[in-house]
Design a protein around this motif. Structure first.
Motif, PDB file in Angstrom:
ATOM      1  N   GLY A   1      42.619  34.398 -12.059  1.00 58.79           N
ATOM      2  CA  GLY A   1      41.437  34.321 -12.908  1.00 58.79           C
ATOM      3  C   GLY A   1      41.410  35.398 -13.973  1.00 58.79           C
ATOM      4  N   PHE A   2      40.443  35.223 -14.871  1.00 56.82           N
ATOM      5  CA  PHE A   2      40.266  36.147 -15.987  1.00 56.82           C
ATOM      6  C   PHE A   2      38.781  36.410 -16.188  1.00 56.82           C
ATOM      7  N   GLN A   3      38.501  37.552 -16.758  1.00 55.05           N
ATOM      8  CA  GLN A   3      37.107  37.868 -17.072  1.00 55.05           C
ATOM      9  C   GLN A   3      37.064  38.757 -18.313  1.00 55.05           C
ATOM     10  N   VAL A   4      36.180  38.377 -19.240  1.00 60.05           N
ATOM     11  CA  VAL A   4      35.877  39.202 -20.411  1.00 60.05           C
ATOM     12  C   VAL A   4      34.380  39.444 -20.383  1.00 60.05           C
ATOM     13  N   ASP A   5      33.976  40.667 -20.205  1.00 57.80           N
ATOM     14  CA  ASP A   5      32.539  40.932 -20.121  1.00 57.80           C
ATOM     15  C   ASP A   5      32.243  42.371 -20.501  1.00 57.80           C
ATOM     16  N   ALA A   6      30.931  42.639 -20.542  1.00 57.35           N
ATOM     17  CA  ALA A   6      30.458  43.990 -20.875  1.00 57.35           C
ATOM     18  C   ALA A   6      29.688  44.585 -19.699  1.00 57.35           C
ATOM     19  N   VAL A   7      30.006  44.155 -18.474  1.00 56.34           N
ATOM     20  CA  VAL A   7      29.290  44.632 -17.299  1.00 56.34           C
ATOM     21  C   VAL A   7      29.353  46.155 -17.214  1.00 56.34           C
ATOM     22  N   ASP A   8      28.182  46.761 -17.038  1.00 53.94           N
ATOM     23  CA  ASP A   8      28.034  48.226 -16.915  1.00 53.94           C
ATOM     24  C   ASP A   8      28.429  48.976 -18.186  1.00 53.94           C
ATOM     25  N   GLN A   9      28.618  48.266 -19.279  1.00 54.30           N
ATOM     26  CA  GLN A   9      29.008  48.936 -20.521  1.00 54.30           C
ATOM     27  C   GLN A   9      28.039  48.674 -21.668  1.00 54.30           C
ATOM     28  N   VAL A  10      26.996  47.924 -21.410  1.00 57.09           N
ATOM     29  CA  VAL A  10      26.067  47.577 -22.484  1.00 57.09           C
ATOM     30  C   VAL A  10      25.224  48.787 -22.850  1.00 57.09           C
ATOM     31  N   ILE A  11      25.214  49.098 -24.116  1.00 55.40           N
ATOM     32  CA  ILE A  11      24.423  50.208 -24.658  1.00 55.40           C
ATOM     33  C   ILE A  11      23.205  49.627 -25.362  1.00 55.40           C
ATOM     34  N   LEU A  12      22.035  50.128 -25.022  1.00 58.67           N
ATOM     35  CA  LEU A  12      20.817  49.745 -25.730  1.00 58.67           C
ATOM     36  C   LEU A  12      20.523  50.792 -26.802  1.00 58.67           C
ATOM     37  N   ASN A  13      20.391  50.335 -28.027  1.00 57.61           N
ATOM     38  CA  ASN A  13      19.957  51.202 -29.125  1.00 57.61           C
ATOM     39  C   ASN A  13      18.446  51.110 -29.232  1.00 57.61           C
ATOM     40  N   LEU A  14      17.779  52.252 -29.175  1.00 57.17           N
ATOM     41  CA  LEU A  14      16.327  52.289 -29.129  1.00 57.17           C
ATOM     42  C   LEU A  14      15.770  53.070 -30.306  1.00 57.17           C
ATOM     43  N   GLN A  15      14.521  52.803 -30.612  1.00 53.18           N
ATOM     44  CA  GLN A  15      13.909  53.392 -31.800  1.00 53.18           C
ATOM     45  C   GLN A  15      13.654  54.884 -31.647  1.00 53.18           C
ATOM     46  N   ASP A  16      13.246  55.304 -30.463  1.00 52.85           N
ATOM     47  CA  ASP A  16      12.793  56.682 -30.289  1.00 52.85           C
ATOM     48  C   ASP A  16      13.807  57.525 -29.516  1.00 52.85           C
ATOM     49  N   ASP A  17      13.588  58.814 -29.535  1.00 53.32           N
ATOM     50  CA  ASP A  17      14.388  59.751 -28.749  1.00 53.32           C
ATOM     51  C   ASP A  17      14.035  59.573 -27.278  1.00 53.32           C
ATOM     52  N   ILE A  18      14.945  59.002 -26.505  1.00 53.04           N
ATOM     53  CA  ILE A  18      14.690  58.774 -25.085  1.00 53.04           C
ATOM     54  C   ILE A  18      15.702  59.562 -24.242  1.00 53.04           C
ATOM     55  N   SER A  19      16.106  60.707 -24.755  1.00 47.10           N
ATOM     56  CA  SER A  19      17.078  61.528 -24.034  1.00 47.10           C
ATOM     57  C   SER A  19      16.532  62.046 -22.709  1.00 47.10           C
TER      58      SER A  19
ATOM     59  N   HIS B   1      28.538  59.600 -23.821  1.00 43.78           N
ATOM     60  CA  HIS B   1      28.814  59.346 -25.232  1.00 43.78           C
ATOM     61  C   HIS B   1      27.607  58.782 -25.972  1.00 43.78           C
ATOM     62  N   CYS B   2      26.478  58.559 -25.279  1.00 48.21           N
ATOM     63  CA  CYS B   2      25.289  58.004 -25.938  1.00 48.21           C
ATOM     64  C   CYS B   2      24.604  59.043 -26.809  1.00 48.21           C
ATOM     65  N   THR B   3      23.976  58.588 -27.880  1.00 48.35           N
ATOM     66  CA  THR B   3      23.133  59.458 -28.683  1.00 48.35           C
ATOM     67  C   THR B   3      21.765  59.586 -28.004  1.00 48.35           C
ATOM     68  N   LYS B   4      20.891  60.362 -28.590  1.00 47.88           N
ATOM     69  CA  LYS B   4      19.563  60.565 -28.008  1.00 47.88           C
ATOM     70  C   LYS B   4      18.701  59.310 -28.101  1.00 47.88           C
ATOM     71  N   ARG B   5      19.181  58.297 -28.812  1.00 47.30           N
ATOM     72  CA  ARG B   5      18.446  57.037 -28.929  1.00 47.30           C
ATOM     73  C   ARG B   5      19.193  55.884 -28.270  1.00 47.30           C
ATOM     74  N   GLN B   6      20.055  56.203 -27.323  1.00 53.19           N
ATOM     75  CA  GLN B   6      20.816  55.175 -26.636  1.00 53.19           C
ATOM     76  C   GLN B   6      20.784  55.384 -25.130  1.00 53.19           C
ATOM     77  N   VAL B   7      20.846  54.290 -24.388  1.00 51.62           N
ATOM     78  CA  VAL B   7      21.002  54.332 -22.935  1.00 51.62           C
ATOM     79  C   VAL B   7      22.011  53.265 -22.538  1.00 51.62           C
ATOM     80  N   ARG B   8      22.638  53.479 -21.386  1.00 49.29           N
ATOM     81  CA  ARG B   8      23.589  52.501 -20.835  1.00 49.29           C
ATOM     82  C   ARG B   8      22.982  51.871 -19.596  1.00 49.29           C
TER      83      ARG B   8
END
Length: 1399
Positions: free
Chosen positions: A405-423, A453-460
């Motif tokens: 089998g094969f798999q192409v996905d972003a499991v556990d790697q999705v980064i949310l870009n957010l408007q505010d500083d959520i550090s 590697h996330c910025t102050k406006r990103q979460v994984r």
């Protein structure tokens, strides 16, 4: 909601100090002695000292003995002072040692109080602890108690330390704070840093311990004199996505494949820039040398850089050629391929041409039909837009079966870009992301993962999203998903059973619904909660037990004597079993930054209809589900099955009595809503409901609330989406009487008894006060973006998109009691079907083609009869693919729609989609004073207006309101003809020969003057009225009337063209009494009417004036008769009538003798009426048509000539291009359309870049680059390059100004097309894209920041697949742009309004 069942302990309403009317409640205080004085502040943090001794009075003979006594006393005092000093020193030393080395005594920190005593009560679930007078305790360790009562000056403070490691859990059945008691966890200026968990335990059926009166079980309670202060770490409570997250995390959707016995080498080719699956093949290299050869040839033809992944199924080596092995080794970097064995499992992931360093591979030996594990190869990659994804291949034998089998996905790697500083949001904490589609059930919960590697406006996030969540402004409307932090470091939770039990409505809920609750009673000393998590709170089967409940507290701000007004700040209330925040007979509470998620019943809830001056600021509610408590909480099933409070065997109607559960249930308009989001409810997002009397516990104490007349509080910048019934709903009341035989409905069920008509001081005799809805964002609501009944109501600066119906106003009756009221919407945007196509899942049941591009999308589902206006009962199912989407719906009026923009209303073969439409199956009146002006329709609007057509949804389209549909096009911006009226094509009462036909609309556009004659009949049931204009005798209009057919009184409401003659006929006996009311007649307007009667009829005809507010009639005058119609026409100004016995027609004029004022239906002297009383012995059917025509036929003509058509309106439409939930931010509207060679061959010639409607065309092959200042939005450069040469390279390196938005489009295949990718990386591309063989590119970037902006994007068209028009609304002057500081800070209207609300 507590329902009164008899006498009890009621609050007393104290008259407010400002002397306002008694219906405005003041402070609520239970009937008892006043509470004790507030506890004094703690002593200063320094050792106490004794006051100097006071000398005693002495006599001279006693001086010696006094001196000796004084010396002894001095020595004694010295010992006492020394002892006290040592004691104070020891106490201070103990306190200092009890704190960590980094802690400093802080008077703002409750646990730093030196008078506190260390307390460690241990684990004793049977111990009921009472902390009383003189006891001041610092809880330093976890504890289990039966209960904790803090009273009579007792204090409990939870210990904390600087590094936040002092974690404490308290398990107890309840905590009760009363009579001077206080519980502190942190303070407003000294936040609690460790973690506290208060777990409330107990079952609803446990009777071993009695309930606490007024509180019940499983609670934190505050009685009079109590103090509750909970303050967790300050962190953003919720924010917005700033970049769209596609379902699965990858725009291509990801890929997964698994199969048994897929013999040979299975191959997949993946695009390295997008994660798209490009090729899937199987090569049977076990049996076929040809397949082996084909595999090698394919690898040699693939472009360098492609991701290639291989997996063996069964066996692959028998016919695997050496040359193929060498190709795999050289191109993919494999080191295992040469040594593969029979049935050996092998998996590989590599980058073609990347060498050994780009190859990952794994093998497993085969033995006894098992490999003892899986050969797994996996590598991580990144798209050009910075999305990380994994490609995996696997191969194994398991239980005798070969699996690959094969798999192409972003499991556990999705980064949310957010408007505010959520550090400050931490790994391991939980968040929820709201739906941005029709179904609220597309909201998703995630756990945060570490992300260095996330910025102050990103979460994984852990896992991957199931659904697409928008993170941008789409077609001008802000559709960004709300993202909320659910976790807090102070947690109050209910301990739950694994499943439902006992009498907890288990027939509706499989889970336990007996959670904990917090209840605050009146005259408390101080209550402030901030940054607290409330989980599994509320008790579905117990009224009054909610996650947080202010119960009969009266004024809790400065008006109530609280120097520090009461507030709830940044609470997280989730998985609640009964509501979120309940405000009951409480005024002046501030609820801000609070999240209510997954709650049963109304979430933010005002209870009895008397709650005022409360302010909801920047709160988020989502996934509000039906509950059982009130009829308005219930769904269909609950509504018909819960009948304990109805009269005998009555079965409620869900459509009219229940089904109103709302995220914000506002039971009095005098409350403030600012910056809130209602992101998904089973029924409505925000519902303003009107109580005509106080209900529940306060029933009868305020006999008249005057809520309908009370001016609206502040409504600013609120958003509503993903609600089933409506985003915003302003209408209806609740039943305020118990069930009886005459009215068997349940107390507090929904009732159609209220009409919002705000007046100054809630007094209908004083001037009206317009209710202002300022900045409403409404999208993806299944039925209605907003339904608003009443007047005066004004909506402005609002955006509506993807709603079944964008906005519908309704008046308060056949013509409003509130004479002169009207409704208006201006400076707003309506979008029919946006580029947010939604996702087919998450209880979205309707999926079909639509939108401007006619692609598949989710559709609004509207399965019920349109009962909002009619109040009728009925359910019918029909596919929503046919539902007629409308932007602005006209129901009755008068309404004004001006300076607004419409876009993307495009009909399909299955569905009519119109910018302006009418209420379906409408029996009601429509006023010709519905005025439309200064409207702008984009080319994507193919149907500007639509009058309906027989078929699905419209049925026969022949009810009275359907036939009388009309609106006034003041300036021609709708039809192209100014000062004309759009009418239905088959209504010959209102058209003339020069009308312009609009066949697509099923209408026409006519000049003229129009008004209504309301015809009210008495004495004969089941009558239909046939009205004929003398100019069109063969085109009668038949009206059924608005009342039921069996009613003895009936009312007809035709719209008539002025200065024309009409005849009226019946399908039965003529009515004994007819009243003709002149509605919307201007001074001098007239019609000539002939009413059919038997020839032996005698008449009494009088005129009068009706004053609706006072129900008074005056100015009565009799009509006299004349001998002919000619004489009547000569004396048209006189009150005369003519009865033509030969035809049976009673002729008379209806003429307005006085003018109107403003939007009033009637004249300034009252409603002008003509009353006809008929006496006859004949019972024949009175249809005089045959005798009337052709005798009274006239030649059709236009009373007012048709105007000349006008050109497009340059100043029409809304002045803003983007309608955002951040009104203080300006946006730049940008569009890019590239053009590939393949598109040109299909005769597409357009390529351009548009910035705020300024278009820069790309007419030749090459590149167009436009840069705009990111601080001001001004275009600074626009440059054309025929190819990528040194000039263009220099432009990228030094020619773009700092802080620039950079837009790039390509046309054709200019030289250097593929090489331009390297210059896009500094502008926001995540990597150098592979542009070889691609057709076109579109790029949005930014110059001047080391990190990419979330709106930066590169779209690449394949050779045959076009990119198409791409649009972005780019925010200006953001902090990260490092713009020069403005000369003055921009105004924050929301904060100004908050200060106003709290002043």
């Amino acid at each position: 909601m507590q329902v009164n069942n008899g006498p009890g302990r009621h609050p007393v309403f104290m008259a407010p100090s400002n002397g306002s009317a008694g219906y405005a409640p003041g402070r609520v205080a239970p009937v008892r002695s006043p509470p004790p004085a507030k506890a004094p502040p703690p002593p200063p943090l320094k050792p106490p000292s004794l006051a100097p001794a006071r000398p005693a009075a002495v006599h001279l003979p006693e001086a010696r003995s006094w001196r000796e006594h004084a010396q002894n006393q001095q020595r004694k005092n010295a010992y006492i002072c020394t002892g006290i000093s040592l004691g104070a020193l020891l106490l201070t030393l103990i306190l200092v040692l009890s704190l960590t080395s980094g802690d400093i005594l802080d008077e703002n920190c409750p646990d730093h109080d030196p008078t506190l005593r260390t307390w460690n009560p241990g684990q004793d679930p049977k111990k009921a602890v009472v902390v009383g007078s003189g006891e001041r305790l610092r809880l330093v360790a976890s504890a289990t108690l039966q209960s904790l009562t803090i009273q009579s000056g007792g204090v409990v403070v939870f210990a904390d330390n600087k590094d936040g490691s002092k974690n404490i859990t308290l398990r107890t059945r309840h905590v009760l704070i009363e009579n001077g008691g206080a519980l502190h966890i942190g303070g407003p200026k000294c936040r609690y840093r460790s973690r506290v968990t208060i777990t409330l335990v107990g079952r609803s059926d446990d009777t071993s311990i009695p309930e606490v009166p007024g509180f019940g079980r499983k609670f934190v309670g505050v009685r009079a004199g109590g103090t509750l202060e909970l303050h967790g770490i300050e962190r953003p409570s919720w924010t917005f996505l700033s970049r769209t997250v596609p379902a699965s995390g990858l725009a291509t959707g990801g890929y997964a494949f698994q199969r048994n016995f897929s013999r040979g080498i299975n191959l997949r080719v993946v695009d390295q820039d997008s994660g798209a699956m490009l090729l899937a093949e199987r090569f049977d290299t076990h049996e076929s040398f040809n397949d082996s050869r084909r595999l090698g040839q394919l690898l040699q033809t693939l472009p360098s850089g492609r991701i290639v992944t291989l997996a063996v199924g069964d066996s692959a080596v028998k016919s695997l050629l050496e040359e193929t092995k060498r190709t795999i080794q050289e191109l993919l970097g494999s080191t295992y391929v040469n040594d593969l064995k029979y049935r050996q499992a092998w998996a590989l992931v590599a980058v073609l041409g990347g060498g050994n360093g780009s190859c990952t591979e794994d093998t497993r030996e085969h033995e006894n039909h098992d490999t003892g594990g899986r050969a797994l190869a996996r590598r991580d990659f990144v798209t050009v837009d910075g999305v990380r994804f994994s490609v995996a291949a696997y191969s194994e034998w398991r239980n005798g079966f070969p699996i690959s089998g094969f798999q192409v996905d972003a499991v556990d790697q999705v980064i949310l870009n957010l408007q505010d500083d959520i550090s400050s949001w931490r790994a391991g904490e939980r968040i929820v992301m709201a739906s941005t589609d029709y179904s609220m059930h597309q909201a998703e919960e995630f756990t945060l993962l570490p992300c260095p590697h996330c910025t102050k406006r990103q979460v994984r996030i852990q896992g991957k999203p199931q659904f697409t969540h928008m993170g941008e402004i789409v077609d001008g409307v802000d559709m960004r998903a709300e993202v909320a932090l659910l976790s807090r470091n102070i947690l109050v939770q209910g301990e739950m059973e694994r499943s439902c039990y006992a009498k907890n409505w288990c027939q509706y809920f499989s889970h336990d619904t007996f959670g904990g609750h917090i209840k605050i009673l009146g005259n408390f000393t101080s209550v402030h909660l901030s940054q607290v998590e409330l989980k599994h709170m509320g008790q579905q089967a117990v009224r009054g037990s909610y996650p947080i409940h202010f119960h009969l507290c009266g004024d809790v701000d400065q008006q109530g004597g609280y120097n520090q007004p009461t507030y709830l700040d940044s609470l997280s209330i989730h998985h609640s079993f009964s509501r979120c925040v309940t405000i009951h007979a409480t005024n002046g509470l501030l609820v801000r930054d609070t999240v209510g998620y997954d709650a049963l019943g109304h979430c933010f809830f005002l209870e009895d209809g008397i709650e005022q001056r409360n302010t909801f600021f920047h709160n988020l509610g989502l996934v509000t589900k039906p509950g059982t408590l009130l009829p308005t909480d219930r769904n269909d099933t609950m509504c018909t099955e819960i009948r304990g409070r109805v009269y005998k065997g009555y079965v409620p109607s869900p459509a009219t009595e229940c089904k109103a559960v709302s995220t914000f249930w506002i039971a009095n308009p005098n409350n403030n809503l600012i910056n809130n989001a209602a992101a998904g409810s089973q029924d409505a997002g925000i519902w303003y409901i009107f109580h005509n009397a106080s209900t529940g516990d306060t029933h009868g104490l305020v006999p008249e609330t005057r809520a309908e007349l009370t001016p609206l509080g502040i409504f600013y910048n609120n958003r509503v989406h993903s609600n089933f019934k409506a985003g915003l709903f302003i209408d209806k009341g609740v039943k305020t009487t118990n069930a009886t035989s005459t009215d068997p409905r349940e107390y507090l069920c929904l009732d159609n008894n209220a009409r919002f008509r705000p007046h100054e001081d809630s007094d209908s005799s004083k001037p009206r006060v317009a209710a202002l809805i300022d900045t409403l964002i409404s999208f993806k609501n299944n039925d209605l973006g907003a339904w608003i009944r009443g007047g005066d109501i004004i909506i402005k600066n609002s955006g509506f998109a993807d709603n079944g119906v964008g906005l519908s106003f309704a008046s308060d009756g056949s013509y409003p009691k509130d004479i002169g009221s009207s409704q208006e919407v201006s400076e707003s945007l309506f979008v029919g079907e946006s580029k947010n196509r939604g996702f087919n899942g998450g209880q979205n049941k309707y999926w079909g083609a639509g939108g401007v591009d006619n692609k598949m999308r989710t559709l609004p589902r509207n399965n019920s009869k349109d009962h909002y206006c009619l109040g009728t009962i009925g359910q019918w199912t029909i596919l929503s693919k046919t539902f007629p989407i409308r932007g602005f719906q006209i129901y009755d009026g008068p309404v004004r729609l001006l300076r607004s923009t419409f876009k993307s209303y495009t009909s399909t073969s299955e569905r009519f989609t119109s910018a302006v439409g009418f209420n379906l199956k409408n029996v009601w009146q429509l006023t010709p004073r519905n005025n439309l002006s200064s409207l702008y329709f984009l080319p994507s609007v193919t149907l500007r207006a639509f009058f309906g057509r027989p078929g699905q949804w419209f049925e026969d389209n022949d009810l009275d309101g359907d036939k009388n549909s009309i609106f006034h096009d003041l300036d021609g911006s709708v039809s192209g003809y100014p000062d004309t009226y759009a009418v239905r094509a088959d209504n010959y009462l209102v058209r003339h020969p020069d009308c312009v036909s609009m066949p697509q609309w099923n209408g026409c556009v006519c000049s003229g003057h129009y008004a209504q004659v309301y015809i009210k009949t008495q004495g004969v049931p089941n009558l239909s009225l046939s009205i004929i204009r003398d100019e069109y005798p063969d085109k009668p209009l038949v009206l059924r009337g608005i009342n039921s057919q069996g009613a003895l009184s009936q009312q007809y409401q035709p719209v008539l063209m002025m200065s024309k003659s009409y005849t009226l006929h019946w399908n039965g006996q003529a009515p004994k009494e007819i009243v003709l009311s002149l509605v919307n007649f201007n001074l001098g307007d007239w019609t000539l009417l002939g009413l059919c009667y038997p020839s032996d009829t005698a008449f009494q005809v009088i005129s009068d004036f009706y004053h609706r507010q006072t129900n008074v009639f005056d100015g009565m005058e009799d009509y006299g008769s004349v001998s002919s119609l000619a004489e009547l026409e000569k004396r048209a100004m006189d009150r005369k009538y003519f009865f033509d016995k030969s035809t049976g027609l009673l002729w008379l004029y209806t003429r307005a003798r006085h003018g109107r004022s403003g939007h009033s239906y009637c004249s300034v002297h009252g409603c002008e009426r003509v009353k006809i009383t008929a006496t006859t012995s004949t019972k024949q059917t009175c249809n005089c048509t045959a005798a009337t025509y052709p005798k009274y036929s006239r030649t059709p003509s236009a009373a007012v000539p048709m105007p000349k058509p006008v050109q497009s309106c340059s100043r029409c439409g809304a002045s803003k291009v983007a309608f955002s939930s951040d009104p203080s931010i300006s946006y730049l509207q940008t569009q890019i359309k590239p053009l590939s060679v393949a598109e040109e061959q299909k005769n597409d010639t357009q390529a351009f870049i548009t910035v705020n409607n300024a278009q820069y065309n790309l007419t030749k092959n090459g590149f167009l680059v436009v840069s705009a200042d990111a601080c001001t939005g001004k275009v600074t450069k626009h440059s054309f390059f025929a190819k990528l040469d040194s000039k263009m390279e220099l432009y990228f390196k030094a020619g773009i100004p700092v802080r620039s938005i950079v837009l790039l489009a390509s046309r054709g295949q200019p030289d250097g097309f593929a090489s331009v990718a390297q210059y896009l990386v500094p502008l926001g591309a995540a990597k150098v894209a592979d542009l070889k063989g691609k057709g076109s590119i579109t790029f949005f970037g930014f110059h001047g920041s080391p990190s990419a902006q979330p709106w930066a994007s590169l779209q690449v068209g394949q050779s045959e697949e076009a990119v198409g028009l791409q649009e972005r609304y780019i925010p200006l002057s953001l902090e990260e742009y490092a713009c020069p500081p403005p000369t003055e800070q921009p105004a924050r209207k929301d904060l100004d309004l908050l200060r106003k609300a709290r002043s």
